[in-house]
Design an enzyme around this catalytic site. Structure first.
Site, short mmCIF file in Angstrom:
data_model
loop_
_atom_site.label_atom_id
_atom_site.label_comp_id
_atom_site.label_asym_id
_atom_site.label_seq_id
_atom_site.Cartn_x
_atom_site.Cartn_y
_atom_site.Cartn_z
N HIS A 40 0.84 -1.20 0.00
CA HIS A 40 0.00 0.00 0.00
C HIS A 40 0.87 1.25 0.00
CE1 HIS A 40 -3.43 2.59 1.46
NE2 HIS A 40 -2.40 3.28 1.92
N GLU A 41 1.83 1.30 0.93
CA GLU A 41 2.70 2.47 1.01
C GLU A 41 3.59 2.59 -0.22
OE1 GLU A 41 2.10 4.61 3.17
OE2 GLU A 41 0.79 3.38 4.40
N HIS A 44 1.91 4.76 -2.85
CA HIS A 44 2.12 6.19 -2.61
C HIS A 44 3.55 6.59 -2.98
CE1 HIS A 44 -1.71 6.51 -0.64
NE2 HIS A 44 -1.36 5.83 0.44
#
Length: 467
Positions: A40-41, A44
């Protein structure tokens, strides 16, 4: 949660092998969760770097740092509490807007403090690299990329589970055929040979409204345990498809008093039978006291485990999304029951919210179940991870600051505001000042922390376990 899950029940005294398998299941889920958080990170991080933003930190977990290493301008690390993660992008909050009121109030002082802490990270060399200075569409991509990566993982895990490993299914092979029809909630001791009222109460033969329960439509039509339903009214289906039993159920429930033509397989041969479901009082859902009238045939299915065709993925994933959205919407109304289960000893709702600790515990119990094969345990683990990633995708896109969806909504609002100003011939108002939402962010964060603490207590003192 799959069939058979129930709160507060345990599976008996564990053996050493069972303990080791339980630990393996918990560790496997924890590793999968850490990977999901990191991925997920990474969504980003990748797009932030691609658009030239400076990212000084990439962390998985919260709390004290367990391990970290700096590579280039970014510190990569692992924190002690593996319940989330973050990347720190420089300049998430813009400077104060020109003409902003300087009158001191408690709220303005708070916003100014938060703004100052954010801008302290900005170096003279960061010109053009801060988050707020980037075009709105780049900020949308950066903030959407994290949840999108969770969606990718959910689809990947579901695909592997369905097509390569296999998944638990309810087959259309008949397990039991009751001899008669007893109403929902029939009194204890009621059988096919005892007179009962329409509501299932025992009564004396010959009195008004008292009679022996009628023969079940399935038994009357000649259905037997071991028969496999392969078609209804000429519409064929795969007996081990994930949605075939649902198709059979819906056809029966929606046809009280109407004939259905069943095609069955028995002892390797195909034959046709005509059945007529009768109206019967049934519970609206498991655990509910509300009842409704639906068609009743009188058969129960055998569970199974089978791979699915890739064409089943859209329907399966659509059901998972619908179920996840329904569960998320129901969370607020289920909080009171969760509180009573955590602190007042009330029975835990098996359909209520469950935390990461609870899901990890269920993973451990599934690994320790001797009746599950290795492939079934792998399927269970992948299904849990797929479900968690799907929830993370949906949850993080809620348009609430400080969630990713809140940042996306802020950037979209900024674009809409800029468009309106341009149409009206006015100057661009500039970046949306998300610092004004910090009080909301702190309230939302407080609610999430309280919810997480409540789930943790409930998962420890009154857990949902596998029966």
């Amino acid at each position: 949660m799959g069939p058979g899950a129930r709160p507060g029940r345990h599976l008996g005294r564990p053996t050493l092998t069972g303990i080791l398998l339980t630990v393996l299941g918990i560790v496997a889920f924890a590793v999968g969760m850490l990977f999901s958080i990191g991925f997920h990170e990474a969504g980003h991080f990748f797009w932030a770097r691609k658009f030239g933003m400076r990212v000084p930190q990439f962390m998985v977990g919260f709390g004290p740092t367990v391990f970290s290493r700096r590579r280039g301008e970014t510190e990569y690390g692992l924190k002690a509490i593996p319940l989330g993660g973050y990347i720190r992008i420089v300049g998430m909050i813009p400077p104060a807007e020109e003409g902003e009121s300087k009158r001191a109030t408690r709220m303005r002082s708070f916003i100014a403090e938060v703004r100052g802490q954010s801008l302290n990270d900005v170096l003279p060399s960061d010109a053009g690299r801060v988050f707020y200075a980037k075009p709105w569409w780049q900020r949308v991509i950066v903030m959407f990329a994290g949840p999108f990566n969770n969606l990718v993982l959910a689809v990947l895990f579901f695909t592997i589970t369905l097509t390569a490993v296999g998944t638990g299914v309810v087959t259309t092979t008949i397990r039991t055929v009751p001899a008669c029809v007893l109403p929902a909630g029939a009194e204890k001791g009621a059988t096919c040979n005892t007179p009962v009222t329409a509501t299932g109460q025992l009564c004396e033969a010959g009195t008004a409204g008292c009679a022996v329960a009628e023969e079940s439509p399935a038994a009357k039509a000649g259905l037997r345990p071991g028969d496999t339903i392969v078609a209804i009214d000429g519409a064929a289906f795969e007996p081990t498809a994930f949605d075939s039993w649902t198709t059979v159920q819906e056809a029966i429930r929606s046809s009280p008093g109407k004939s259905l033509d069943l095609t069955i397989e028995r002892d390797g041969r195909t034959r046709d039978l005509t059945v007529t479901p009768i109206p019967n009082t049934v519970y609206v859902e498991a655990g509910s006291s509300a009842t409704t009238t639906a068609g009743y045939l009188g058969v129960s299915p055998l569970p199974g485990f089978a791979r699915q065709d890739v064409s089943a993925l859209p329907g399966f994933f659509g059901n998972a999304v619908a179920s996840s959205v329904e569960r998320l919407v129901q969370i607020p109304q289920r909080i009171p029951q969760l509180f009573r289960a955590a602190f007042l000893g009330e029975k835990r709702d098996p359909n209520g919210p469950i935390g990461v600790v609870g899901v990890g515990r269920i993973s451990g119990e599934a690994f320790a179940l001797p009746k599950l094969s290795g492939m079934e345990k792998l399927s269970f683990l992948l299904s849990l991870l797929a479900g968690v990633n799907l929830v993370l995708f949906l949850f993080n896109l809620l348009p609430i600051y400080p969630l990713d969806g809140g940042h996306v909504a802020g950037a979209l609002y900024e674009k809409a505001r800029s468009t309106v100003a341009r149409v009206r011939g006015r100057p661009d108002p500039g970046p949306f000042d998300i610092a004004r939402l910090m009080p909301v962010a702190y309230v939302v964060a407080g609610v999430f922390l309280a919810m997480s603490a409540l789930l943790l207590v409930a998962d420890i003192v009154n857990p949902i376990t596998l029966g």
